[in-house]
Design a protein around this motif. Structure first.
Motif, PDB file in Angstrom:
ATOM      1  N   PRO A  10       0.840  -1.201   0.000  1.00  0.00           N
ATOM      2  CA  PRO A  10       0.000   0.000   0.000  1.00  0.00           C
ATOM      3  C   PRO A  10       0.873   1.248   0.000  1.00  0.00           C
ATOM      4  CG  PRO A  10      -0.706  -1.566   1.682  1.00  0.00           C
ATOM      5  CD  PRO A  10       0.611  -2.054   1.177  1.00  0.00           C
ATOM      6  N   MET A  11       0.401   2.310  -0.618  1.00  0.00           N
ATOM      7  CA  MET A  11       1.149   3.559  -0.657  1.00  0.00           C
ATOM      8  C   MET A  11       0.425   4.608   0.177  1.00  0.00           C
ATOM      9  SD  MET A  11       2.422   5.834  -3.932  1.00  0.00           S
ATOM     10  CE  MET A  11       0.754   6.277  -4.422  1.00  0.00           C
ATOM     11  N   HIS A  12       1.188   5.379   0.930  1.00  0.00           N
ATOM     12  CA  HIS A  12       0.591   6.437   1.728  1.00  0.00           C
ATOM     13  C   HIS A  12       0.069   7.522   0.799  1.00  0.00           C
ATOM     14  CE1 HIS A  12       0.148   9.654   4.677  1.00  0.00           C
ATOM     15  NE2 HIS A  12       0.119   8.699   5.587  1.00  0.00           N
ATOM     16  N   LYS A  17       0.827  12.385  -5.286  1.00  0.00           N
ATOM     17  CA  LYS A  17       1.194  13.496  -6.175  1.00  0.00           C
ATOM     18  C   LYS A  17       2.629  13.373  -6.677  1.00  0.00           C
ATOM     19  CE  LYS A  17       1.951  16.329  -2.044  1.00  0.00           C
ATOM     20  NZ  LYS A  17       1.504  17.531  -1.290  1.00  0.00           N
ATOM     21  N   PHE A  18       3.521  12.816  -5.835  1.00  0.00           N
ATOM     22  CA  PHE A  18       4.913  12.664  -6.255  1.00  0.00           C
ATOM     23  C   PHE A  18       5.061  11.577  -7.314  1.00  0.00           C
ATOM     24  CE2 PHE A  18       5.241  14.735  -2.167  1.00  0.00           C
ATOM     25  CZ  PHE A  18       6.238  15.666  -2.389  1.00  0.00           C
ATOM     26  N   VAL A  19       4.376  10.456  -7.116  1.00  0.00           N
ATOM     27  CA  VAL A  19       4.417   9.382  -8.113  1.00  0.00           C
ATOM     28  C   VAL A  19       3.813   9.879  -9.421  1.00  0.00           C
ATOM     29  CG1 VAL A  19       3.564   7.075  -8.704  1.00  0.00           C
ATOM     30  CG2 VAL A  19       4.385   7.547  -6.395  1.00  0.00           C
ATOM     31  N   ALA A  20       2.748  10.679  -9.342  1.00  0.00           N
ATOM     32  CA  ALA A  20       2.122  11.222 -10.550  1.00  0.00           C
ATOM     33  C   ALA A  20       3.101  12.112 -11.313  1.00  0.00           C
ATOM     34  CB  ALA A  20       0.865  12.000 -10.182  1.00  0.00           C
ATOM     35  N   VAL A  21       3.860  12.933 -10.589  1.00  0.00           N
ATOM     36  CA  VAL A  21       4.841  13.808 -11.231  1.00  0.00           C
ATOM     37  C   VAL A  21       5.939  12.973 -11.889  1.00  0.00           C
ATOM     38  CG1 VAL A  21       6.651  15.514 -10.818  1.00  0.00           C
ATOM     39  CG2 VAL A  21       4.406  15.793  -9.754  1.00  0.00           C
ATOM     40  N   TYR A  48       7.458   5.284  -5.683  1.00  0.00           N
ATOM     41  CA  TYR A  48       6.328   4.516  -5.144  1.00  0.00           C
ATOM     42  C   TYR A  48       6.755   3.747  -3.890  1.00  0.00           C
ATOM     43  CZ  TYR A  48       3.701   0.155  -4.654  1.00  0.00           C
ATOM     44  OH  TYR A  48       3.038  -0.932  -4.142  1.00  0.00           O
ATOM     45  N   TYR A  49       7.918   3.095  -3.962  1.00  0.00           N
ATOM     46  CA  TYR A  49       8.375   2.319  -2.810  1.00  0.00           C
ATOM     47  C   TYR A  49       8.783   3.215  -1.649  1.00  0.00           C
ATOM     48  CZ  TYR A  49       8.098  -2.442  -4.494  1.00  0.00           C
ATOM     49  OH  TYR A  49       7.630  -3.661  -4.909  1.00  0.00           O
ATOM     50  N   PHE A  50       9.247   4.420  -1.938  1.00  0.00           N
ATOM     51  CA  PHE A  50       9.592   5.343  -0.866  1.00  0.00           C
ATOM     52  C   PHE A  50       8.375   5.645  -0.009  1.00  0.00           C
ATOM     53  CE2 PHE A  50       9.870   9.516   1.026  1.00  0.00           C
ATOM     54  CZ  PHE A  50      11.126   9.511   1.601  1.00  0.00           C
ATOM     55  N   PHE A  51       7.222   5.809  -0.638  1.00  0.00           N
ATOM     56  CA  PHE A  51       5.994   6.156   0.080  1.00  0.00           C
ATOM     57  C   PHE A  51       5.165   4.933   0.458  1.00  0.00           C
ATOM     58  CE2 PHE A  51       6.914  10.230  -1.991  1.00  0.00           C
ATOM     59  CZ  PHE A  51       6.753  11.092  -0.911  1.00  0.00           C
ATOM     60  N   ARG A  52       5.759   3.745   0.382  1.00  0.00           N
ATOM     61  CA  ARG A  52       5.011   2.547   0.763  1.00  0.00           C
ATOM     62  C   ARG A  52       4.627   2.613   2.239  1.00  0.00           C
ATOM     63  NH1 ARG A  52      10.363   1.501   0.569  1.00  0.00           N
ATOM     64  NH2 ARG A  52      11.363   0.164   2.137  1.00  0.00           N
ATOM     65  N   ASP A  53       3.508   2.017   2.559  1.00  0.00           N
ATOM     66  CA  ASP A  53       2.979   2.063   3.920  1.00  0.00           C
ATOM     67  C   ASP A  53       2.467   0.671   4.301  1.00  0.00           C
ATOM     68  OD1 ASP A  53       2.045   2.878   6.361  1.00  0.00           O
ATOM     69  OD2 ASP A  53       0.271   3.898   5.573  1.00  0.00           O
TER      70      ASP A  53
END
Length: 228
Positions: A10-12, A17-21, A48-53
């Protein structure tokens, strides 16, 4: 499906918005060069993996103090909590967890209690693994008052790359052990100031898992871990 869950986490919402950019830039790079486009794909996956939750299983025994962050214990030493929290100017054992840009950056509450103070202080952006980062870098500090009246401080510290500390809670919030309270973008550190007399159960260089790894227990009778 189980294998798929190993790679897809899951992503936080903070990361959308960052993945979209990153994805948008990647699409443009493909128009310029397939080689550059595939580099963009790699960076988008990393974002994506940076913001994984991912879900975490927090120990439920009373008095347990868990790591607030994924990463590695970089420092264990005596230090005075940030003055902006209004706590006593008494040195407490500080356990620092350094997060690289490859760690999950969602921060979790070390122990259950009431948030009695949240204090942001702007600062510099030294490498978060350095000792002086605790005093000089941008930080956001929280004081958690436990059921027995003792206080524990946890501090989000921006690092060399990090430029944004995010905190989801405000004073008066009642938190459970391992509950999400914030995150930092993109590489940083978390400091935990243990209550007086509490001995850390971790050592420098040990890998931490936020919300799961026990760093101390309020009523532990274990031998002291050497501080270096």
């Amino acid at each position: 499906m189980q294998m798929l869950g190993t790679f897809i986490k899951p992503m936080h919402p903070e990361g959308i918005k960052f993945v979209a950019v990153f994805a948008g830039v990647t699409a443009l790079l493909f128009l310029i060069s397939p080689f550059l486009g595939w580099i963009g794909v790699g960076l988008t996956v990393w974002c994506y993996y940076f913001f994984r939750d991912p879900k975490r299983v927090t120990p439920d025994r009373p008095g347990v103090i868990v790591s607030p962050a994924d990463g590695v214990v970089s420092l264990i030493e005596a230090a005075v909590p940030p003055e902006e929290l209004g706590m006593a100017a008494t040195p407490l054992t500080r356990v620092s967890v350094f997060m690289s840009v490859f760690n999950c950056h969602v921060n979790r509450t070390p122990i259950a209690g009431e948030i009695t103070a949240v204090a942001y202080r702007p600062g510099k952006f030294f490498n978060a693994s350095l000792d002086k980062a605790s005093a000089d870098n941008e930080r956001n500090s929280l004081c958690i008052r436990m059921e027995d009246g003792q206080d524990l401080a946890v501090v989000q510290i921006a690092g060399l790359v990090a430029r944004r500390i995010v905190c989801f809670v405000k004073p008066g919030a009642l938190m459970q052990t391992g509950e999400r309270f914030g995150l930092i973008r993109f590489g940083s550190r978390l400091d935990v100031y243990l209550p007086e007399g509490v001995t850390p159960l971790v050592s420098i260089g040990q890998t931490m898992v936020a919300g799961e790894t026990v760093i101390a227990e309020m009523h532990s009778s274990s031998d002291e871990v050497s501080v270096s």
